[in-house]
Scaffold this motif. Structure first.
Motif, PDB file in Angstrom:
ATOM      1  N   ARG A   1       0.836  -1.198   0.000  1.00  0.00           N
ATOM      2  CA  ARG A   1       0.000   0.000   0.000  1.00  0.00           C
ATOM      3  C   ARG A   1       0.876   1.256   0.000  1.00  0.00           C
ATOM      4  O   ARG A   1       0.605   2.220  -0.729  1.00  0.00           O
TER       5      ARG A   1
ATOM      6  N   ASP B   1      -4.653  -5.261   1.177  1.00  0.00           N
ATOM      7  CA  ASP B   1      -5.187  -3.974   1.597  1.00  0.00           C
ATOM      8  C   ASP B   1      -6.515  -3.722   0.903  1.00  0.00           C
ATOM      9  O   ASP B   1      -6.747  -4.193  -0.222  1.00  0.00           O
ATOM     10  N   GLU B   2      -7.372  -2.971   1.563  1.00  0.00           N
ATOM     11  CA  GLU B   2      -8.709  -2.720   1.019  1.00  0.00           C
ATOM     12  C   GLU B   2      -8.669  -1.964  -0.304  1.00  0.00           C
ATOM     13  O   GLU B   2      -9.605  -2.049  -1.110  1.00  0.00           O
ATOM     14  N   LEU B   3      -7.607  -1.230  -0.561  1.00  0.00           N
ATOM     15  CA  LEU B   3      -7.488  -0.486  -1.809  1.00  0.00           C
ATOM     16  C   LEU B   3      -6.655  -1.226  -2.860  1.00  0.00           C
ATOM     17  O   LEU B   3      -6.342  -0.667  -3.914  1.00  0.00           O
ATOM     18  N   GLU B   4      -6.303  -2.470  -2.568  1.00  0.00           N
ATOM     19  CA  GLU B   4      -5.488  -3.264  -3.493  1.00  0.00           C
ATOM     20  C   GLU B   4      -6.393  -3.864  -4.563  1.00  0.00           C
ATOM     21  O   GLU B   4      -6.976  -4.933  -4.389  1.00  0.00           O
ATOM     22  N   THR B   5      -6.506  -3.173  -5.671  1.00  0.00           N
ATOM     23  CA  THR B   5      -7.463  -3.578  -6.698  1.00  0.00           C
ATOM     24  C   THR B   5      -6.963  -4.745  -7.541  1.00  0.00           C
ATOM     25  O   THR B   5      -7.762  -5.525  -8.065  1.00  0.00           O
ATOM     26  N   VAL B   6      -5.649  -4.866  -7.708  1.00  0.00           N
ATOM     27  CA  VAL B   6      -5.075  -5.990  -8.457  1.00  0.00           C
ATOM     28  C   VAL B   6      -4.257  -6.823  -7.488  1.00  0.00           C
ATOM     29  O   VAL B   6      -3.165  -6.431  -7.071  1.00  0.00           O
ATOM     30  N   ARG B   7      -4.794  -7.970  -7.119  1.00  0.00           N
ATOM     31  CA  ARG B   7      -4.099  -8.847  -6.179  1.00  0.00           C
ATOM     32  C   ARG B   7      -3.094  -9.717  -6.932  1.00  0.00           C
ATOM     33  O   ARG B   7      -3.466 -10.449  -7.847  1.00  0.00           O
TER      34      ARG B   7
ATOM     35  N   ALA C   1      -5.520 -11.741  -9.173  1.00  0.00           N
ATOM     36  CA  ALA C   1      -5.594 -11.374 -10.593  1.00  0.00           C
ATOM     37  C   ALA C   1      -4.313 -11.672 -11.354  1.00  0.00           C
ATOM     38  O   ALA C   1      -4.280 -11.576 -12.583  1.00  0.00           O
TER      39      ALA C   1
END
Length: 384
Positions: free
Chosen positions: A38, A72-78, A104
Motif C-alpha cells: 500500500r 489492503d482494502e485499496l489493493e485492486t489488483v491482487r 488477478a
C-alpha cells in the motif's frame, strides 16, 4: 546489447491485467506485506506482488501461509508469487489463489538462491530440470487459464556460468503458455553479489516472443530507463532498490511517463513522514505491537547515510508504540538534506558469491528431470 534504444514502454500488459507503469515490486520475504505494498502504491503506479508463499502450505491449509495472504482494502489488483516443486501442489495452489482469494496475477519463483531451497531442487535450482519445469508450468497455466488469470515466472541466469538455464526456461515458459518472464541477471552462485548481467536480459528478449521483465541493479529511476533502453525489456522488476525508499516508485512512474529522470530528493523530515506512514499502515494491518516490531527492520534502510546518532538509531530499532516513534522522529533534523552519496548505491543484502551451489545429490547428472518430484516444505519462506 541493442545499438538503437527502443521507445520506452508506458504501460505493462499481462494478459487482461494492464499496469499503468511497466514496473513490478519484487516479492521479498518479510517485506512486501499488505502495508508495504500500500505504501509503495501510494507513491506511484505499478504491480505490487505479495511476499512469496509456498504451494504446499496453501494446499494443506497451513495457518502461517494463509496469514500472509492479506490484502489492503485499496489493493485492486491482487498479485501473489508462489513457490513449489511439485506440479500437483503448484497447480492446486494456483487454483486456490484464483478461486478463493480473487488473485488477478500469479507469479512462480524459480530464482531463489537460498541454500535451504536449492538443496531441495527448488528456486533457482529447478530450471536445470527442464522436464520438471515444463510439468509445473503446464499445471499452473492450466489452473490459472480457467480464471483468465495471467501466469508469469521469475528466474535467474542459471546455477553458475557453466550451468546456464535462462534461455531454456524462456523457451519452455513460452511453449507452455506463460504470459511473461522476469530475469534476474545473476546466477544462483552469485546470489546478490557482483553486478547484474543486463546482456543476458537482452539475449532473452531476443530469444522469446513473450514479454521479458528485467531485474537487477535498479537503484534509481534512471537505471530502469537505461535497462529498458539497453535490453528491450517490456518493464522492470524492482527489489532491494526500494528498501527504505518507497518513493522510488514515484520516480519510476515519472520516468516512464517521459518526465526527466532527475530524482527529487526528500529531506529527512519528508523521510520521517514516510516512515510514520509505513509504521501506521503496519499497525493497521497487524496491530500496534506486531506492527511496530515489523517496522524496526526498516529503520536502518530509511536512515542510511543520514547523520542520525547511534543512540537514536538504536532507540528507533526498538520502537514499540506509534507514540514512541513520534517522539523519536521529532529528535531528527527535518531540514537535513538527503545524502546524495547514497544515490546509485546498492541497498539491502549483498554478501559474497556462494562457494558452491547446494543441490540435491546427483542433480546435475540429468538436465531433463521429467516426472521427478522433489520434497517441498509447507512453510518455506524465500526470496529471489
Amino acid at each position: 546489447m541493442s545499438t538503437t534504444a527502443p521507445a520506452l514502454p508506458t504501460e505493462l500488459v499481462l494478459g487482461n491485467v494492464r499496469v499503468e507503469t511497466p514496473v513490478v515490486l519484487a516479492p521479498m520475504a518479510g517485506i512486501t506485506n499488505a502495508a508495504y505494498r500500500r505504501l509503495c502504491a501510494e507513491q506511484g503506479a505499478g504491480l505490487y506482488v505479495c511476499e512469496m508463499i509456498t504451494s504446499r502450505g496453501l494446499v494443506e491449509g497451513d495457518e502461517a501461509t494463509k496469514r500472509m495472504l492479506v490484502f489492503d482494502e485499496l489493493e485492486t489488483v491482487r498479485s501473489v508469487q508462489l513457490y513449489g516443486t511439485d506440479p500437483r501442489h503448484v497447480g492446486r495452489a494456483a487454483e486456490i489463489l484464483c478461486n478463493d482469494y480473487g488473485v488477478a496475477h500469479v507469479d512462480l519463483n524459480f530464482g531463489c538462491p537460498v541454500p535451504k531451497v536449492t538443496r531441495k531442487g527448488g528456486g533457482g535450482a529447478l530450471p536445470w530440470k527442464r522436464g520438471l519445469l515444463a510439468e509445473i508450468l503446464e499445471a499452473a497455466v492450466s489452473a490459472t487459464s480457467r480464471y483468465d488469470v495471467p501466469l508469469t515466472i521469475k528466474t535467474r541466469k542459471g546455477l553458475d556460468e557453466d550451468h546456464l538455464t535462462y534461455l531454456d526456461a524462456g523457451r519452455i515458459a513460452q511453449e507452455t503458455g506463460v504470459t511473461a518472464i522476469a530475469l534476474h541477471g545473476r546466477t544462483v552462485e552469485q546470489a546478490y553479489s557482483g553486478q547484474a548481467d543486463w546482456e543476458a536480459i537482452a539475449a532473452l528478449v531476443d530469444h522469446v516472443d513473450i514479454p521479458v521483465l528485467g531485474n537487477g541493479d535498479i537503484w534509481e529511476a534512471a537505471d530502469a530507463v537505461r535497462m529498458v533502453e539497453q535490453t528491450g525489456a517490456a518493464g522492470v522488476v524492482v527489489g532491494r532498490g526500494c528498501l527504505g525508499r518507497p518513493w522510488l516508485f514515484r520516480d519510476l512512474a515519472a520516468a516512464f511517463s517521459g518526465t526527466p529522470t532527475t530524482t527529487v530528493l526528500p529531506t529527512l523530515g519528508e523521510v520521517c513522514t514516510v516512515m510514520r506512514r509505513h509504521a501506521e499502515l503496519l499497525c493497521e494491518h497487524m496491530g500496534e505491537e506486531r506492527g511496530c516490531k515489523e517496522f524496526r527492520k526498516h529503520v536502518s534502510w530509511y536512515l542510511k547515510g543520514f547523520r542520525a546518532g547511534g543512540e537514536l538509531r538504536r532507540a528507533l530499532a526498538l520502537v514499540d508504540t506509534l507514540a514512541t516513534l513520534d517522539t523519536l522522529l521529532a529528535e531528527l533534523d527535518p531540514d537535513e538534506p538527503f545524502p546524495v552519496g547514497e544515490l546509485g548505491a546498492p541497498r539491502g543484502r549483498q554478501g559474497a558469491p556462494r562457494k558452491r551451489v547446494v543441490l540435491p545429490e546427483g542433480w546435475l547428472d540429468d538436465a531433463d528431470g521429467a516426472g521427478i518430484h522433489v520434497q517441498e516444505d509447507a512453510n518455506e519462506a524465500t526470496g529471489g
